[in-house]
Design a protein around this motif. Structure first.
Motif, mmCIF file in Angstrom:
data_model
loop_
_atom_site.group_PDB
_atom_site.id
_atom_site.type_symbol
_atom_site.label_atom_id
_atom_site.label_comp_id
_atom_site.label_asym_id
_atom_site.label_seq_id
_atom_site.Cartn_x
_atom_site.Cartn_y
_atom_site.Cartn_z
ATOM 1 N N THR A 103 -2.817 -9.888 18.541
ATOM 2 C CA THR A 103 -2.312 -10.405 17.272
ATOM 3 C C THR A 103 -2.255 -9.304 16.233
ATOM 4 O OG1 THR A 103 -3.436 -12.445 17.821
ATOM 5 C CG2 THR A 103 -2.616 -12.238 15.587
ATOM 6 N N TYR A 104 -3.271 -8.473 16.212
ATOM 7 C CA TYR A 104 -3.317 -7.423 15.205
ATOM 8 C C TYR A 104 -2.357 -6.288 15.536
ATOM 9 C CZ TYR A 104 -5.301 -4.707 11.416
ATOM 10 O OH TYR A 104 -5.461 -4.039 10.244
ATOM 11 N N VAL A 105 -2.377 -5.872 16.775
ATOM 12 C CA VAL A 105 -1.766 -4.584 17.111
ATOM 13 C C VAL A 105 -0.296 -4.704 17.515
ATOM 14 C CG1 VAL A 105 -1.860 -2.689 18.752
ATOM 15 C CG2 VAL A 105 -3.957 -3.554 17.735
ATOM 16 N N VAL A 106 0.028 -5.743 18.279
ATOM 17 C CA VAL A 106 1.356 -5.760 18.893
ATOM 18 C C VAL A 106 2.494 -5.769 17.870
ATOM 19 C CG1 VAL A 106 2.893 -7.132 20.322
ATOM 20 C CG2 VAL A 106 0.603 -6.617 21.119
ATOM 21 N N PRO A 107 2.410 -6.570 16.797
ATOM 22 C CA PRO A 107 3.497 -6.470 15.811
ATOM 23 C C PRO A 107 3.640 -5.057 15.248
ATOM 24 C CG PRO A 107 2.233 -8.453 15.440
ATOM 25 C CD PRO A 107 1.494 -7.668 16.466
ATOM 26 N N LEU A 108 2.505 -4.378 15.077
ATOM 27 C CA LEU A 108 2.582 -2.992 14.612
ATOM 28 C C LEU A 108 3.205 -2.100 15.677
ATOM 29 C CD1 LEU A 108 -0.979 -2.808 13.068
ATOM 30 C CD2 LEU A 108 1.122 -2.493 11.788
ATOM 31 N N GLN A 109 2.836 -2.358 16.924
ATOM 32 C CA GLN A 109 3.346 -1.506 18.003
ATOM 33 C C GLN A 109 4.849 -1.606 18.152
ATOM 34 O OE1 GLN A 109 1.207 -2.327 21.661
ATOM 35 N NE2 GLN A 109 0.191 -0.350 21.444
ATOM 36 N N ILE A 110 5.381 -2.796 17.917
ATOM 37 C CA ILE A 110 6.810 -2.949 18.101
ATOM 38 C C ILE A 110 7.553 -2.725 16.789
ATOM 39 C CG2 ILE A 110 6.543 -4.508 20.056
ATOM 40 C CD1 ILE A 110 7.173 -6.816 18.176
#
Lengths: 680, 284
Positions: A103-110
């Motif tokens: 939840t925290y990281v994936v939106p940032l990753q993409i």
């Protein structure tokens, strides 16, 4: 809510809020937030808290089983711990820990500014919390004693008369519903909110893992919801779904619950594999070897793993053909797992040796999970499964896999992304002590119990008999559990202590190549001022190269400088109430009222990489209309009471929020010449 | 992998582990395999266990060594490694072949394990006492019924016993597993694998004990607070001894039932039916 149309050729206007709305208490702001980072932090804290719960339960059960013919606990008490432990360890701790990081990281990753369905995302967390609390509310009354999976008809009213199973089932149902909502949001976000150029072959493996886990949860979640609904109907409304005397099928619940629990186990493994992949690539300074194979293997493992649910039911009266099908699926799981490990080895070879803490944890996770998975694989051959299922052997393999992928892998992700979440590193010596204790403890706990299992030690029993020759095994296993518990507790303490006191670090402490490190640490509410234009699987490396070769007009903030020259473009200085510029395209549903600290402040002393430039705060110089201010922190402290706390606590940091830029085209310029062709 | 500071800790852990294995070794026979089998299907389990144990250990060890060697690396960054489609295909194909081989092996051992063998020369030649059967053709059928928290065995002539099952040696014994309440799981490690007793369904397994002796088992499905106490025992005796035991057991049951009936008749005439219902229904 259609945005105003802008005539072509005109610069887009900035939305300026004259008066910032008053914010309530900090906890209220987080609790009511739809920001994926707030939701992720809540998931993380809750999952770790339930990790502590599971640990206490495990320890109490191991204390009971440390001596033969133990009478420390009544059997009912042991069964309550057992029933709580199963769901706590897997469903309230291991899965949510993975979901928290995703939840925290994936939106940032993409490269997304927000998730697609922020309220659904927040709802998923609150359902998870409400369900978990419901399960534990049972302890005020009479908790479930029906075992880890509450197998019907034992969990039916005939054999479990009290409300315990109702609390358990209703709570679990809420949690699973939350997982389904989480999966809907995550899948939609990954599908729709990737940055320009972030096509599948450039998407980080962890994001692939998140997409896979989403799909998996979308399948297994409704299955479990159905099973629990039928169980609750049976218990409370005279249903006969699982009542054999009335023509019901007890084995139906067994099938459905095993689909869920097997799928949950597989989800934890996939999440752990995603984390390990990211860390291996980062710390070996190599691109993901076989990116496409890794992503495909995660998906294949999800499919095979779930379809092999009957591997847990070899002993049930099922037609042998079905068992062969399950065996085929389980045996074939060696293909994706072997490919994943092969690609990891290929990624690591030729890499530089860097024994940073996340790397240490990731390596330990890969090893421990492999031992467990190899054991599970051995059991997939039916006669082996007949002999060792539900004994200490199977218990040990399941625990090794979940400890490897869930605990060590989850903690690897925690150590890796903690600087992103908090802007601080987790303590090194505590981390290494924790790692050593976790590795030693897990093997000292599991291997003797497996040996006892070979001599016939069953699982889930509140005592064993002194005449069976298992006393020494169990005692050593209990001691191992103590060591393991110490290791787990050390990391929890480390996280709590580092949250406010860890060494401060910049936006990119590891010199990683994925986009989450392009944002500040912690990221502002809209994540990115500039949305990167992704040209390869390593977008941040491209940005570094562009900066180094001077092919971008975008300049990074000076590394480690005290930042007197930093742009402080949030206009907090001056006489007027602070206007905050918000990019039109900022997709966050909140107006960006926070003036999050930029990462351009203190760099970690430990960091040696010279090309450490990815601070968010270095806002573009093509915003001439913005006011500039020196020493903004002081001014803010006087002017903005709602942000006093943050500003004062981080006085040495510069508040420097760049205005959101919605136009990826300008970012194109920064990377045009660097369009490295994708790897895979 | 781990930094220099963790190495002593890992060493200590390894030592502790070694000591841990050595310690119980003195108490009980140290073994890496399930209980020594005395039945053909348990033999199959032992064989497949060893094959899979060696195979899984070898694969895991190879991959772990590969990981540790790869991560040892140098201080210099090597050339950037890139994947190619063909190497992935070759590795995947190799793994697929391995999976296929294991799957076929699994089917072979499973079928072998399910195959009820003919009763041997020392076994009970006619399973039903009053029925003559061709030699070795008919296995002994015993109905096994799980209930919280006891196993009940019903022999072909209607005699029954609890907890301890008595069977003739060298005889194929087919167990029909049922449950009267919740899930239970039959398991006597020396005589083969685990099989569920599910309410409303009948499950089947078999064994053929090669040696006279007493073999302990336990239920491995969680069935409530006394699951731990739900143990089972199989006493394997000579065929003649088995027949004698069966007659004795039948006599004992009759005597007990008569005794119960008598007591009931004395205390309350009308209660006789219900009080003796349980014992009388078992024969026939």
């Amino acid at each position: 809510m259609t945005p105003p149309t802008i005539p072509a050729g005109l610069p887009r206007p900035e939305i300026v809020t004259e008066q910032m709305p008053k914010r309530g208490a900090a906890w209220l702001a987080i609790a009511s937030s739809g920001d994926h980072k707030d939701v992720g932090r809540m998931y993380l804290a809750t999952a770790l808290a339930f990790g502590a719960f599971a640990l206490v339960e495990l320890l109490m059960m191991r204390v009971q089983l440390s001596i033969p013919d133990s009478t420390l606990m009544r059997p009912e008490v042991f069964d309550r711990l057992l029933s709580a432990y199963g769901v706590t360890a897997l469903v309230l701790f291991a899965i949510p820990l993975a979901l928290a990081l995703m939840t925290y990281v994936v939106p940032l990753q993409i490269g997304a500014r927000a998730v697609a369905l922020p309220r659904l995302n927040a709802l998923s967390y609150w359902l998870y919390l409400a369900g978990a609390v419901t399960i534990y509310l049972g302890f005020l009354w009479h908790p479930s004693e029906a075992g880890t999976t509450a197998l019907a008809p034992l969990s039916d009213t005939t054999y479990s008369e009290t409300f315990g199973v109702d609390f358990w089932a209703a709570g679990l149902l809420l949690v699973v519903l939350g997982f389904v909502f989480w999966a809907i949001n995550m899948f939609t976000t990954i599908r729709n909110h990737r940055a320009p150029g972030m096509v599948g072959r450039r998407m980080p493996i962890f994001a692939w893992a998140a997409a896979t886990v989403s799909g998996l949860l979308l399948f297994i979640g409704p299955v479990m919801i159905a099973a629990l609904t039928m169980l609750l109907i049976d218990r409370n409304f005279d249903g006969v779904f699982f009542d054999a005397l009335e023509g019901g099928a007890p084995s139906l619940y067994e099938h459905l619950s095993w689909i869920f629990f097997t799928g949950g186990y597989v989800a934890v493994v996939i999440a752990g594999f995603g984390i390990i992949s990211e860390i291996f690539a980062t710390f070996s300074r190599q691109p993901q070897f076989g990116h496409r194979t890794l992503a495909g293997s995660l998906i294949a493992f999800a499919v095979l793993g779930v379809l092999a649910w009957m591997q847990n039911m070899y002993s049930a009266p099922i037609g042998i053909g079905w068992l062969y099908f399950a065996m085929l699926m389980a045996v074939a799981a060696v293909i994706p797992i072997g490919l994943i490990y092969f690609n990891w080895i290929a990624t690591l070879s030729g890499g530089r040796r860097e024994s940073r803490l996340p790397m240490t944890f990731a390596l330990g996770a890969a090893v421990v999970a492999l031992v467990g998975l190899a054991g599970e694989w051995a059991q997939s051959v039916i006669p082996v499964g007949w002999q060792v299922a539900n004994t200490g052997v199977a218990w040990g393999d399941t625990h090794l896999t979940l400890i490897g992928a869930g605990v060590l892998g989850g903690f690897a992700g925690l150590y890796y992304w903690f600087p992103k979440i908090t802007g601080r590193l987790m303590g090194d010596s505590l981390g290494r002590a924790s790692f050593a204790a976790l590795i030693a403890g897990s093997f000292v706990m599991v291997l003797p119990i497996q040996l006892a299992g070979l001599e016939g030690m069953p699982v889930d029993v509140y005592k064993f008999f002194g005449d069976t020759g298992m006393s020494a095994y169990n005692l050593i296993g209990s001691l191992g559990a103590l060591i393991f518990a110490a290791g787990l507790a050390l990391t929890l303490v480390n996280a709590a202590a580092s949250y406010n006191n860890g060494a401060e670090t910049g936006p990119d402490p590891w010199s990683a190549s994925t986009l989450e490190w392009f944002a500040a640490s912690p990221p502002p509410v809209h994540n990115f001022d500039l949305i990167a234009d992704v040209r390869s699987a390593e977008p941040l490396n491209d940005i570094r190269d562009a900066v180094r070769t001077g092919t971008t007009t975008w300049t990074p903030p000076p590394v480690g400088a005290p930042a007197p020259t930093d742009d402080a473009v949030d206009g907090s200085a001056g006489d007027e109430p602070a206007p905050v510029a918000v990019g039109v395209a900022a997709e966050s549903e909140e107006t960006a009222t926070e003036a999050s600290s930029s990462g351009s402040g203190s760099e970690p002393a430990a960091e040696t990489e010279s090309e450490h430039e990815t601070g968010e705060g270095g806002a573009s110089e093509d915003e001439p209309t913005e006011e500039r201010a020196e020493s903004p922190a002081e001014v803010e402290a006087a002017e903005e009471p709602t942000e006093n706390a943050e500003a004062a606590a981080e006085a040495e940091r510069t508040e420097a929020e760049g205005p959101g830029r919605e136009d990826p085209a300008s970012e194109d310029d920064s990377e045009d010449d660097d369009g490295e062709s994708p790897v895979a | 992998m781990p930094g220099p500071r963790t190495r002593p800790l890992l060493l200590a852990a390894a030592l502790a582990l070694t000591a841990g294995f050595a310690l119980p070794g003195t108490a009980a026979a140290f073994q890496l395999a399930p209980d020594s089998p005395v039945s053909p299907n348990a033999d199959d389990a032992a064989i497949s266990w060893w094959v899979m144990f060696v195979l899984a250990t070898a694969i895991a060890a190879a991959l772990i060594i590969g990981l540790l060697r790869a991560v040892r690396g140098g201080d210099q960054l090597g050339p950037r490694t890139r994947g190619t489609r063909s190497i992935q295909g070759r590795v995947g194909a190799g793994l697929a072949l391995l999976a296929l081989a294991v799957f076929i092996f699994g089917i072979v051992v499973t079928e072998s394990s399910r195959q009820v063998e003919a009763t041997g020369p020392d076994g009970l030649q006619s399973a039903q006492r009053d029925v003559e059967l061709p030699e070795g053709s008919q296995p002994l059928q015993i109905k096994v019924s799980g209930q919280q928290w006891l196993w009940r065995y019903e022999y072909p002539d209607g005699t029954f016993s609890y907890y301890e099952m008595v069977v003739p040696v060298d005889t194929a014994v087919v167990l029909e597993l049922r449950s009267t309440d919740v899930h239970h799981r039959w398991w006597v490690p020396a005589l083969g694998g685990q099989f569920d007793a599910v309410p409303g369904q009948t499950n089947q397994t078999w064994f053929q004990a090669d040696e006279v002796g007493t073999y302990d088992g336990r239920s491995t499905e969680f069935s409530g607070p006394a699951t731990a106490a739900m143990r089972a025992r199989v006493r394997v005796v000579e065929a003649s001894e088995y027949e004698a035991w069966l007659e004795q057991q039948a006599t004992d049951i009759e005597a007990a039932q008569a005794n119960v009936a008598e007591t009931n008749a004395e205390t309350a005439e009308g209660d006789e039916a219900t009080a003796s219902a349980e014992p009388t229904e078992a024969p026939e």
